[in-house]
Design an enzyme around this catalytic site. Structure first.
Site, PDB file in Angstrom:
ATOM      1  N   ARG A  50       0.831  -1.216   0.000  1.00 20.36           N
ATOM      2  CA  ARG A  50       0.000   0.000   0.000  1.00 20.36           C
ATOM      3  C   ARG A  50       0.860   1.258   0.000  1.00 20.36           C
ATOM      4  O   ARG A  50       0.523   2.264  -0.619  1.00 20.36           O
ATOM      5  CB  ARG A  50      -0.905   0.029   1.239  1.00 20.36           C
ATOM      6  CG  ARG A  50      -2.002  -0.987   1.221  1.00 20.36           C
ATOM      7  CD  ARG A  50      -2.990  -0.694   2.318  1.00 20.36           C
ATOM      8  NE  ARG A  50      -3.668   0.572   2.105  1.00 20.36           N
ATOM      9  CZ  ARG A  50      -4.176   1.325   3.085  1.00 20.36           C
ATOM     10  NH1 ARG A  50      -4.056   0.960   4.332  1.00 20.36           N
ATOM     11  NH2 ARG A  50      -4.790   2.451   2.819  1.00 20.36           N
ATOM     12  N   VAL A  82      -4.631   7.395   5.155  1.00 19.18           N
ATOM     13  CA  VAL A  82      -3.229   7.279   5.550  1.00 19.18           C
ATOM     14  C   VAL A  82      -2.292   7.670   4.396  1.00 19.18           C
ATOM     15  O   VAL A  82      -1.083   7.691   4.554  1.00 19.18           O
ATOM     16  CB  VAL A  82      -2.915   5.853   6.072  1.00 19.18           C
ATOM     17  CG1 VAL A  82      -3.645   5.599   7.386  1.00 19.18           C
ATOM     18  CG2 VAL A  82      -3.263   4.775   5.050  1.00 19.18           C
ATOM     19  N   HIS A  98      -5.965   8.593  11.298  1.00 16.25           N
ATOM     20  CA  HIS A  98      -5.591   7.175  11.330  1.00 16.25           C
ATOM     21  C   HIS A  98      -4.130   6.943  10.955  1.00 16.25           C
ATOM     22  O   HIS A  98      -3.766   5.861  10.513  1.00 16.25           O
ATOM     23  CB  HIS A  98      -6.530   6.360  10.424  1.00 16.25           C
ATOM     24  CG  HIS A  98      -7.952   6.344  10.913  1.00 16.25           C
ATOM     25  ND1 HIS A  98      -9.029   6.046  10.123  1.00 16.25           N
ATOM     26  CD2 HIS A  98      -8.460   6.600  12.150  1.00 16.25           C
ATOM     27  CE1 HIS A  98     -10.144   6.119  10.852  1.00 16.25           C
ATOM     28  NE2 HIS A  98      -9.820   6.465  12.069  1.00 16.25           N
TER      29      HIS A  98
HETATM   30  P1  OAD Z   1     -15.099   3.531   3.306  1.00 17.77           P
HETATM   31  O1  OAD Z   1     -14.536   2.567   2.320  1.00 17.77           O
HETATM   32  O2  OAD Z   1     -15.839   2.989   4.475  1.00 17.77           O
HETATM   33  O3  OAD Z   1     -16.080   4.514   2.554  1.00 17.77           O
HETATM   34  C1  OAD Z   1     -15.682   5.121   1.363  1.00 17.77           C
HETATM   35  C2  OAD Z   1     -16.749   6.078   0.954  1.00 17.77           C
HETATM   36  O4  OAD Z   1     -16.285   6.718  -0.212  1.00 17.77           O
HETATM   37  C3  OAD Z   1     -18.096   5.437   0.637  1.00 17.77           C
HETATM   38  O5  OAD Z   1     -19.138   6.180   1.220  1.00 17.77           O
HETATM   39  C4  OAD Z   1     -18.150   5.499  -0.896  1.00 17.77           C
HETATM   40  O6  OAD Z   1     -19.477   5.653  -1.405  1.00 17.77           O
HETATM   41  C5  OAD Z   1     -17.347   6.753  -1.156  1.00 17.77           C
HETATM   42  N1  OAD Z   1     -16.747   6.858  -2.482  1.00 17.77           N
HETATM   43  C6  OAD Z   1     -16.361   5.881  -3.351  1.00 17.77           C
HETATM   44  N2  OAD Z   1     -15.847   6.421  -4.469  1.00 17.77           N
HETATM   45  C7  OAD Z   1     -15.915   7.769  -4.314  1.00 17.77           C
HETATM   46  C8  OAD Z   1     -15.534   8.877  -5.122  1.00 17.77           C
HETATM   47  N3  OAD Z   1     -14.990   8.731  -6.334  1.00 17.77           N
HETATM   48  N4  OAD Z   1     -15.760  10.123  -4.633  1.00 17.77           N
HETATM   49  C9  OAD Z   1     -16.310  10.305  -3.407  1.00 17.77           C
HETATM   50  N5  OAD Z   1     -16.688   9.297  -2.605  1.00 17.77           N
HETATM   51  C10 OAD Z   1     -16.487   8.044  -3.046  1.00 17.77           C
HETATM   52  O7  OAD Z   1     -13.896   4.487   3.755  1.00 17.77           O
HETATM   53  P2  OAD Z   1     -13.776   5.427   5.027  1.00 17.77           P
HETATM   54  O8  OAD Z   1     -15.087   5.975   5.437  1.00 17.77           O
HETATM   55  O9  OAD Z   1     -12.660   6.363   4.772  1.00 17.77           O
HETATM   56  O10 OAD Z   1      -9.635   2.945   9.183  1.00 17.77           O
HETATM   57  O11 OAD Z   1     -13.307   4.371   6.102  1.00 17.77           O
HETATM   58  C11 OAD Z   1     -13.040   4.789   7.403  1.00 17.77           C
HETATM   59  C12 OAD Z   1     -11.973   3.946   8.012  1.00 17.77           C
HETATM   60  O12 OAD Z   1     -12.282   2.563   7.907  1.00 17.77           O
HETATM   61  C13 OAD Z   1     -10.632   4.030   7.333  1.00 17.77           C
HETATM   62  O13 OAD Z   1      -9.881   5.169   7.678  1.00 17.77           O
HETATM   63  C14 OAD Z   1      -9.954   2.790   7.811  1.00 17.77           C
HETATM   64  C15 OAD Z   1     -11.079   1.820   7.602  1.00 17.77           C
HETATM   65  O14 OAD Z   1     -11.039   0.695   8.358  1.00 17.77           O
HETATM   66  C16 OAD Z   1      -8.604   2.282   9.697  1.00 17.77           C
HETATM   67  O15 OAD Z   1      -7.850   1.613   9.009  1.00 17.77           O
HETATM   68  C17 OAD Z   1      -8.466   2.469  11.181  1.00 17.77           C
END
Ligand code: OAD
Length: 225
Positions: A50, A82, A98
């Site tokens: 990654r 990250v 994170h």
């Molecule tokens: P998620 O994978 O849970 O959510 C990603 C979001 O981005 C979803 O709501 C998608 O619909 C949206 N998405 C996808 N493509 C997109 C685009 N082109 N433009 C805008 N939005 C888009 O990711 P996070 O919410 O960041 O933590 O996840 C939170 C945490 O869960 C991460 O930081 C990580 C993970 O486990 C740790 O590793 C502690």
């Protein structure tokens, strides 16, 4: 406040868009402290891969738009990501909730942090006190040291933009509740998260970040010009 979706158009996969599997791995296996103790070598390999991807990735129009917003606004970015794409785009105030993929820290000494750039961490790479090095990222089951400064920033905000996060991972998702009741909250995501559906506090733009963010930023810059 940004999540994995803001970096999706830079080629970095989100966590939950592919049915709970992430780069072919179970999220809990590769993003939890239990996963680390179960198989350190696997986690090092996974984060080495990654790190390389993130190092090669380039910011997309969403990251650049947020940098542009600094022309007229004091912008604080709180990111769950990250990667360092906000920094690569030139944003000057970025708080990583994170952790950072390009850094390693010691298992034994939290204050021992080094910048790896794109270099891998191997088993046997240790700090001067002998602690194995690991990625400086926050895994499930660990504290989120930056949550308080993040809540402080949100509580002082006059406008909140939420881009590309499913808002399901706490404590990050709870930050929204630190916002003053009278401020606008804009949310940009092609799949509006459940928590925002039908919630009058959120102004939702059902768009990808690379399109929705420059559009919103142009409007905000016009209103402040
Ligand atoms: P998620 O994978 O849970 O959510 C990603 C979001 O981005 C979803 O709501 C998608 O619909 C949206 N998405 C996808 N493509 C997109 C685009 N082109 N433009 C805008 N939005 C888009 O990711 P996070 O919410 O960041 O933590 O996840 C939170 C945490 O869960 C991460 O930081 C990580 C993970 O486990 C740790 O590793 C502690």
């Amino acid at each position: 406040m940004t999540g994995a979706g803001v970096s999706a158009e830079s080629g970095l996969l989100t966590f939950r868009d592919s049915g709970g599997l992430w780069e072919g791995y179970d999220v809990m296996q590769v993003a939890s402290i239990e996963g680390w103790y179960a198989n350190k070598e696997l986690l090092l390999d996974f984060y080495n891969m990654r790190r390389k991807q993130a190092f090669e990735a380039k910011p997309n129009p969403a990251h650049f738009a947020l940098k542009n917003l600094e022309k007229e606004y004091h912008v604080n970015i709180i990111t769950q990501n990250v990667d360092d794409l906000h920094e690569k785009a030139g944003s000057t105030h970025v708080l990583h909730l994170h952790g950072k993929l390009r850094e390693a820290k010691s298992e034994k000494d939290d204050s021992y942090i080094i910048d790896l750039k794109d270099k891998p961490i191997q088993m046997g790479d240790v700090c001067p006190k002998g602690g194995q090095l690991r990625p400086n990222v926050v895994w499930f089951g660990e504290m989120v040291p930056n949550i308080e400064p993040a809540a402080e920033l949100v509580s002082k905000a006059d406008i909140l933009l939420i881009i590309g996060t499913s808002l399901v991972v706490y404590p990050a998702a709870g930050l929204v509740n630190a916002a003053r009741r009278d401020i606008p909250i804009y949310l940009i995501d092609p799949n509006i998260p459940n928590v925002a559906i039908g919630n009058p506090r959120f102004h939702c733009l059902e768009k990808k970040a690379g399109k929705g963010t420059p559009e919103l930023v142009s409007k905000l810059l016009e209103t402040n010009a």
